[in-house]
Enzyme design. Structure first.
Site, PDB file in Angstrom:
ATOM      1  NE  ARG A 123      -0.454   7.288  -4.890  1.00 57.92           N
ATOM      2  CZ  ARG A 123       0.117   6.947  -6.023  1.00 57.92           C
ATOM      3  NH1 ARG A 123       0.007   7.717  -7.093  1.00 57.92           N
ATOM      4  NH2 ARG A 123       0.799   5.825  -6.109  1.00 57.92           N
ATOM      5  N   GLY A 124      -0.764   9.240  -0.812  1.00 53.88           N
ATOM      6  CA  GLY A 124       0.119   9.074   0.335  1.00 53.88           C
ATOM      7  C   GLY A 124       1.575   9.332   0.055  1.00 53.88           C
ATOM      8  CD  GLU A 169      -9.745   8.214  -0.807  1.00 54.65           C
ATOM      9  OE1 GLU A 169      -9.286   7.498   0.087  1.00 54.65           O
ATOM     10  OE2 GLU A 169      -9.336   9.374  -1.041  1.00 54.65           O
ATOM     11  CG  ASP A 179       2.513  12.744  -4.548  1.00 51.01           C
ATOM     12  OD1 ASP A 179       3.552  12.127  -4.786  1.00 51.01           O
ATOM     13  OD2 ASP A 179       1.603  12.944  -5.373  1.00 51.01           O
ATOM     14  CB  THR A 180       0.884  15.305   0.674  1.00 50.72           C
ATOM     15  OG1 THR A 180      -0.317  14.517   0.638  1.00 50.72           O
ATOM     16  CG2 THR A 180       1.101  16.011  -0.647  1.00 50.72           C
ATOM     17  NE  ARG A 181       0.476   7.590   3.932  1.00 52.16           N
ATOM     18  CZ  ARG A 181      -0.827   7.310   3.974  1.00 52.16           C
ATOM     19  NH1 ARG A 181      -1.511   7.616   5.063  1.00 52.16           N
ATOM     20  NH2 ARG A 181      -1.424   6.773   2.938  1.00 52.16           N
ATOM     21  N   GLY A 206      -5.301  -2.859  -2.107  1.00 53.34           N
ATOM     22  CA  GLY A 206      -5.880  -3.609  -3.213  1.00 53.34           C
ATOM     23  C   GLY A 206      -6.373  -2.654  -4.270  1.00 53.34           C
TER      24      GLY A 206
END
Length: 895
Positions: free
Chosen positions: A28-29, A95, A31-33, A61
């Protein structure tokens, strides 16, 4: 957007699918990107693990893209990072559902990471995961099936063995993850040349590389090991254009993902010449450590950084085209610069460079040129864009491959590309032209090794390229030494530089290297041969003679069977060649003889030499060797000539030679075989202190051999076979080194070569002498038997009556003892006879007394006894012949 380096992935042994990615990162971007996921991605990349991550900051989207779904399908591992807000993303759930599907259908390995969440929350969908599903239930109340799919996927992945961060340091946590991924990747691709995975990966990398598969297998299985703690430093050595770089690149691409870091530094020689060592050190560290900006102030600091930063890392490092020792010393130094299990692969044209750096000779791989079939396939792939020649081009294609390129990949590619699409008439014309002027692209690559040679070694290379390719090493070395070159070290360096080889005692140079050397000479004066240092083509010499353009630039001439027509111009041309040092020629008739030969001549080899003697003005001080086979010479010179440097005079088949002059100096070999009219041999021959070979085979006119004095202590071979009028041999001194003596009416031994195959590696000659008794030779000199080297004696077909000396060294065998009288022999062992010499002497004495006393036997008794003797004699002779020849055969095999 996808990021990542070049793929180093291998194949799953359970599938024929070609994986595109090693790892797919699901996260999840928000949170941890920019934190954990970014650090993990960088660490995976540094280890050469090709990783996919979606770099889009915002979800694009409600539906996952087809590109993302395909990336999951093409990955071998999926790392799912469960974070606090993971479950709020429908994108992440889609995903995850796809990941679970691939896990079941394609064998995708899934590894969960629990980042700031409890694994129990994920499995049971409580906490923030419960809140997220409550929201999704409201949003997708009409599509409960989708929510159930997400829940099932979450439960399944949440139950897998993974990592829980808890209170651990992230850097330590990431290192553990990366090492596990590396380990799992290695298990899926083992260096086993028979394994399915290995073969599939090799085929994918070498798909368009003809003939390299065998070389890859041989290099990996024989020179490298993936497991173990050793640091493997190996060399790939050979001439330019052989495919060393290609081979190293294939091994690198196949195996780099087995290492913590890898670096391929191409064209080290060229880069070093342009910018020095510092950029190469930066490139090495940058590629292995995955750092773009490596600050190094100087080479010394670079050495320390390489040692300190890589000594604990398992690395794969390739240095391509190394040509200087300091390149190795400052880039790969010693084995302990790198961690256990590292591979250091060095490609070079200079074998000695590797040895000097400390690479073991058994760790230096020298690939061969391509076999004919592979060579033809490579050539056709460039010339016809397919594996076989086009109709009508088969024979000429074979000619290019076998007679010109000789299996050299560089030449096959260059020629194939050049000839592609051209007519067969153009092919024929081009190949004829290439023999005179080789392709520049080929010459330029091959010439790199030549350009780095010292001047003297360049001269040696050019002499071999123009004159001596395929000739006996010892003979070439002697001629070169005669010309003032240090041939021993010169040839050794040329071998180290992959410019020539020595096989079966002969020097060999690849035809394209020979063409390159000759092109260097042609470029000395492209339009005027008389200005070049060496001449070897008939048309070039004819041009020089016809146009009177000979100059002092000419150092050497070699024309085999030249058939020169303008004979009368040749002496005039020679008079202008002041610096001529080497002359090899044949088939030239000069009606009026020669008035001049260069006083700088060091070696002359002239078959069918026409004048009856050497020019009166010719000085012999510098001449070391002369070979004048089939010459018209009647005598060499009049008076005394000082031969301080001469080593060899070869006048074989000189049928008009009548007498030899007085010899002096350091002559080592004299050949007069076939000089049938030689009558007088000057006594000075018997005093030559360095003479090792004296060959008078089939010289049937001379009667007495000059006495061989104690000064000829180095004489090893004396050939007098076929000397039918020879009556006496006299040895005044002990011949310490004599080991071959030919005295028969005929001999199967023709002395073609130097008695020692390689005089630069002198060892005691172990051949046993064979003695043949000529018809008119009454006895052998007593001094002969004092030679401690004489170990075996055999004679046949003679009427020698006496052999002197207490010969007790070895057995004595012979074919006929009928007329032999023996004196002072302790024991004579004759095959077929058991009695000692003393017993036979007694029997002979008894017979003699019976005859003197009138004792006689009846004719019948004598006839019976004679018949028995004949049978016994025949039986003994047959047994003796068989055993004697068997002994000779065994000796030849043994020595």
């Amino acid at each position: 957007m996808r990021t990542g380096g070049a793929s180093t992935s291998s194949l799953d042994s359970s599938s024929t699918t070609q994986w595109k990615y090693d790892v797919f990162l699901s996260f999840r971007g928000i949170d941890t990107r920019r934190s954990f996921t970014d650090h993990l991605y960088a660490a995976l990349k540094r280890k050469g693990i090709f990783t996919f991550r979606d770099n889009e900051e915002l979800e694009r989207g409600n539906y996952i893209s087809a590109e993302l779904l395909k990336a999951i399908e093409e990955s071998r591992f999926a790392i799912v990072i469960f974070s606090i807000n993971y479950a709020f993303s429908t994108w992440c759930f889609d995903e995850l559902a796809k990941i679970v599907k691939c896990m079941k259908e394609t064998g995708l390995t899934v590894l969960p990471i629990f980042y700031d969440v409890d694994p129990c929350d994920v499995r049971k969908q409580i906490g923030t995961f419960e809140q997220a599903f409550n929201e999704h239930a409201k949003r997708f109340k009409e599509n409960t099936e989708k929510i159930e799919t997400w829940r099932a996927a979450l439960r399944e992945v949440g139950s897998l063995s993974g990592w829980h961060l808890q209170d651990r340091h992230e850097s330590e946590f990431i290192q553990v993850i990366v090492e596990l991924i590396l380990h799992k990747l290695h298990l899926k691709f083992s260096i086993n040349t028979n394994s399915f995975t290995y073969k599939q990966k090799k085929e994918s990398i070498t798909k368009n590389l003809v003939g390299i598969n065998f070389l890859v297998d041989e290099l990996i299985t024989s020179y490298l090991r993936l497991q173990g703690n050793n640091v493997y430093m190996i060399g790939i050595c050979g001439m330019g254009g052989l495919g060393k770089t290609t081979l190293a690149r294939v091994v690198y691409d196949m195996c780099s993902n087995h290492f913590e870091g890898s670096s391929f530094i191409a064209n080290v020689r060229e880069a070093y010449e342009k910018n020095g060592l510092l950029p190469l050190q930066k490139q090495l560290l940058g590629q292995i450590l995955k750092e773009r900006n490596i600050d190094i102030w100087d080479v010394y600091e670079g050495v320390n950084m390489i040692k300190n930063m890589l000594c604990q890392k398992k690395v794969l490092l390739v240095l391509d085209d190394v040509n200087q020792l300091d390149q190795l010393e400052n880039l790969v130094g010693k084995h302990d610069w790198f961690g256990s299990g590292s591979w250091i692969i060095i490609t070079t044209r200079d074998k000695h460079l590797l040895v000097e750096h400390g690479v073991d000779e058994d760790k230096i791989y020298s690939p061969n040129t391509l076999e004919d079939q592979d060579a033809l396939q490579l050539f056709c792939s460039k010339a016809f864009k397919k594996e076989q020649p086009k109709e009508g081009f088969l024979n000429i294609s074979y000619s290019v491959v076998k007679n010109y390129a000789k299996g050299l990949p560089l030449a096959l590619v260059v020629l194939g590309s050049f000839l592609a699409g051209r007519t067969i008439d153009v092919w024929i014309s081009a190949l004829k032209s290439f023999k005179k002027i080789p392709k520049k692209e080929i010459v330029d690559i091959l010439k790199v090794s030549y350009d780095g040679l010292e001047e003297m070694i360049k001269e040696i290379f050019l002499d071999i390229a123009c004159f001596f390719n395929g000739e006996e090493k010892y003979r070439v070395m002697e001629i070169l030494e005669n010309c003032g070159f240090d041939a021993g070290i010169g040839i050794s360096v040329l071998m180290d530089k992959s410019l020539l080889t020595v096989e079966s005692g002969k020097i060999w140079m690849h035809d394209l290297l020979q063409d390159m050397g000759r092109e260097i000479i042609r470029q000395e004066s492209p339009k005027e041969p008389g200005m070049r240092s060496r001449l070897w083509l008939h048309e070039d010499l004819l041009h020089v003679l016809t146009n009177n353009t000979a100059t002092k630039a000419i150092q050497a001439i070699n024309l085999k069977g030249a058939g020169v027509q303008n004979y009368e111009a040749f002496p005039k041309a020679l008079s202008k060649m002041y610096n001529l040092r080497l002359l090899k020629i044949g088939g030239v008739h000069i009606p009026n003889g020669l008035d001049y030969l260069s006083n700088n001549l060091r070696y002359v080899n002239w078959h069918d030499y026409p004048p009856k003697c050497l020019p009166f003005s010719f000085q012999l001080e510098k001449l070391v060797g002369r070979t004048l086979w089939d010459s018209q010479i009647e005598y060499l010179w009049e008076g005394i000539k000082y031969l301080d440097k001469s080593k060899c005079i070869d006048l074989r088949y000189s049928c008009r030679l009548i007498w030899t002059p007085e010899f002096s100096g350091s002559l080592e070999r004299l050949y007069f075989w076939g000089s049938i009219n030689l009558v007088k041999i000057h006594p000075s021959i018997g005093k030559l202190s360095r003479l090792t070979v004296f060959d008078l085979g089939t010289c049937g006119s001379f009667i007495n051999l000059p006495s061989m004095s104690s000064k000829t202590e180095y004489l090893q071979v004396l050939n007098l076979c076929g000397c039918s009028k020879l009556r006496e041999i006299e040895f005044q001194g002990i011949l310490k080194s004599l080991s071959k003596l030919y005295l028969g009416e005929y001999s199967s031994h023709f002395i073609f070569e130097h008695p020692l195959r390689d005089p630069y590696d002198r060892k005691y000659l172990k051949y046993l002498p064979t003695v043949f008794g000529p018809l008119k030779l009454a006895k052998l000199p007593e001094k002969l038997w004092e030679s401690k080297r004489l170990m075996y004696f055999e004679y046949r077909g003679n009427v020698m009556r006496e052999i002197f000396h207490s010969f007790h060294y070895r057995d004595l065998s012979h074919y006929s003892v009928r007329n032999l009288r023996i004196f002072q022999l302790y024991k004579l062992e004759v095959y077929g006879y058991g009695e000692s010499a003393q017993q036979r002497s007694g029997i002979t004495l008894q017979k003699k007394r019976k005859k003197e006393s009138g004792y006689d036997e009846s004719a019948q008794q004598r006839s019976s006894i004679t018949l028995q003797k004949k049978k016994k004699k025949k039986s003994s002779r047959v047994a003796l012949q068989s055993l004697a020849w068997q002994m000779q055969t065994n000796q030849q095999l043994l020595y």
